[in-house]
Design a protein around this motif. Structure first.
Motif, PDB file in Angstrom:
ATOM      1  N   ASP A  34     -62.324 -13.480  -9.546  1.00  0.00           N
ATOM      2  CA  ASP A  34     -63.533 -14.074  -8.963  1.00  0.00           C
ATOM      3  C   ASP A  34     -64.367 -14.775 -10.024  1.00  0.00           C
ATOM      4  N   ARG A  66     -69.705  -6.381  -0.328  1.00  0.00           N
ATOM      5  CA  ARG A  66     -68.359  -6.897  -0.106  1.00  0.00           C
ATOM      6  C   ARG A  66     -67.640  -5.958   0.854  1.00  0.00           C
ATOM      7  N   TYR A  95     -61.822 -16.410  -0.978  1.00  0.00           N
ATOM      8  CA  TYR A  95     -60.942 -15.424  -1.610  1.00  0.00           C
ATOM      9  C   TYR A  95     -59.554 -15.423  -0.981  1.00  0.00           C
TER      10      TYR A  95
END
Length: 239
Positions: free
Chosen positions: A107, A188, A116
Motif C-alpha cells: 500500500d 479497514r 487494492y
C-alpha cells in the motif's frame, strides 16, 4: 479441572512424535473433556493425541506467555478484526509472517487511488513467498491465518513435520460484532460476502477444536477470548 493462573505464568508446549513426549505445563487451565474413542485412537496410532487447552472465561487471569518447541510452527487464527495482527505485533518477538504487514508495505508503494483489488494477487504472492523463506530458516515461526484457506494449514503441517517440529493453533474466539468493531477501528474491513465466509469457516474450526478434533497434522490448540488475548505478552519458542 479448574485452575486459576498466577500472574505472569507461561505455558510451555511440547509436542513430539513417538520417541518423545507431548505435554503442557502442569496446571494448564481447563482441560476439555475426553472425546469418545480418544484412548482407542491414541493406542492405535504412533502419533500422540492432539492437546487442547481452553483459556477462555478466565477474566484475564490467564498466562502471559506461550512457549513452543524451537522448530515448531504456530498459526494464529480468527475472524478479520478479531485482533490477530495486534496480538502478533505485541507478543511475537521473533519471526512472524502476517499478510497484513505485506499489504501495508505494498500500500505504501502504490498510488493512493489504485484499488487494492487490482494488486491483491501480487500481495498474496509476496506474502506466501515470504512465508516460504521463513520456513526455510528452520526456526520457530508464527503465522497469521484468516481461517478460510485450509491448504495453508496443510502446507504448514507438512513443513513442521519435515523440520522435526509440530504445528500448533492459537484460536481467537471473538464474536462477529466485536470483530466488525475491530475492522472499523482499524479503518479497514472486508466485504460482507467475505466476512460471512470467514465467519462460517471460523465457526466450523471452533466447534471442531472444542470437541478435540484438530485439523490434520495439528498437534495442539489454545483457545483464547479477548481478555485472554489482551493479557498475553509473549508467544515464543524454546531453545
Amino acid at each position: 479441572m479448574s485452575t486459576i493462573w498466577p500472574q505472569g505464568r507461561t505455558i510451555t508446549v511440547k509436542r513430539t512424535t513417538s520417541a518423545r513426549t507431548t505435554a503442557f505445563a502442569a496446571g494448564s487451565g481447563i482441560a476439555l473433556p475426553a472425546q469418545p474413542g480418544a484412548r482407542t485412537r491414541e493406542a492405535c496410532s504412533r502419533q500422540p493425541a492432539p492437546v487442547v487447552r481452553d483459556l477462555r472465561e478466565r477474566a484475564g487471569r490467564s498466562p502471559h506467555g506461550l512457549l513452543f518447541g524451537p522448530r515448531d510452527l504456530v498459526v494464529v487464527t480468527g475472524l478479520p478484526g478479531s485482533g490477530k495482527s495486534t496480538l502478533m505485533k505485541r507478543a511475537v518477538p521473533g519471526v512472524r509472517i502476517d499478510s497484513q504487514d505485506t499489504r501495508d508495505r505494498w500500500d505504501a508503494r502504490m498510488p493512493r487511488l489504485l484499488p487494492y483489488a487490482l494488486y491483491r494477487p501480487l500481495v498474496r504472492l509476496a506474502h506466501y513467498a515470504g512465508l516460504r523463506r521463513a520456513l526455510r530458516g528452520g526456526g520457530g515461526v508464527v503465522v497469521h491465518d484468516c481461517g478460510t484457506q485450509a491448504w495453508v494449514r496443510d502446507w504448514l503441517a507438512r513443513a513442521a513435520r519435515r523440520r522435526g517440529g509440530a504445528l500448533h493453533l492459537i484460536v481467537l474466539d471473538v464474536g462477529a460484532d466485536a470483530a466488525l468493531r475491530g475492522q472499523r477501528e482499524r479503518g479497514r474491513g472486508v466485504s460482507r460476502y467475505a466476512f460471512l465466509r470467514h465467519r462460517r469457516a471460523a465457526a466450523r474450526l471452533l466447534r471442531s477444536v472444542e470437541k478435540g478434533r484438530l485439523p490434520e497434522g495439528c498437534g495442539s490448540a489454545v483457545l483464547l477470548d479477548r481478555p485472554a488475548a489482551d493479557v498475553l505478552r509473549r508467544i515464543g519458542f524454546t531453545g
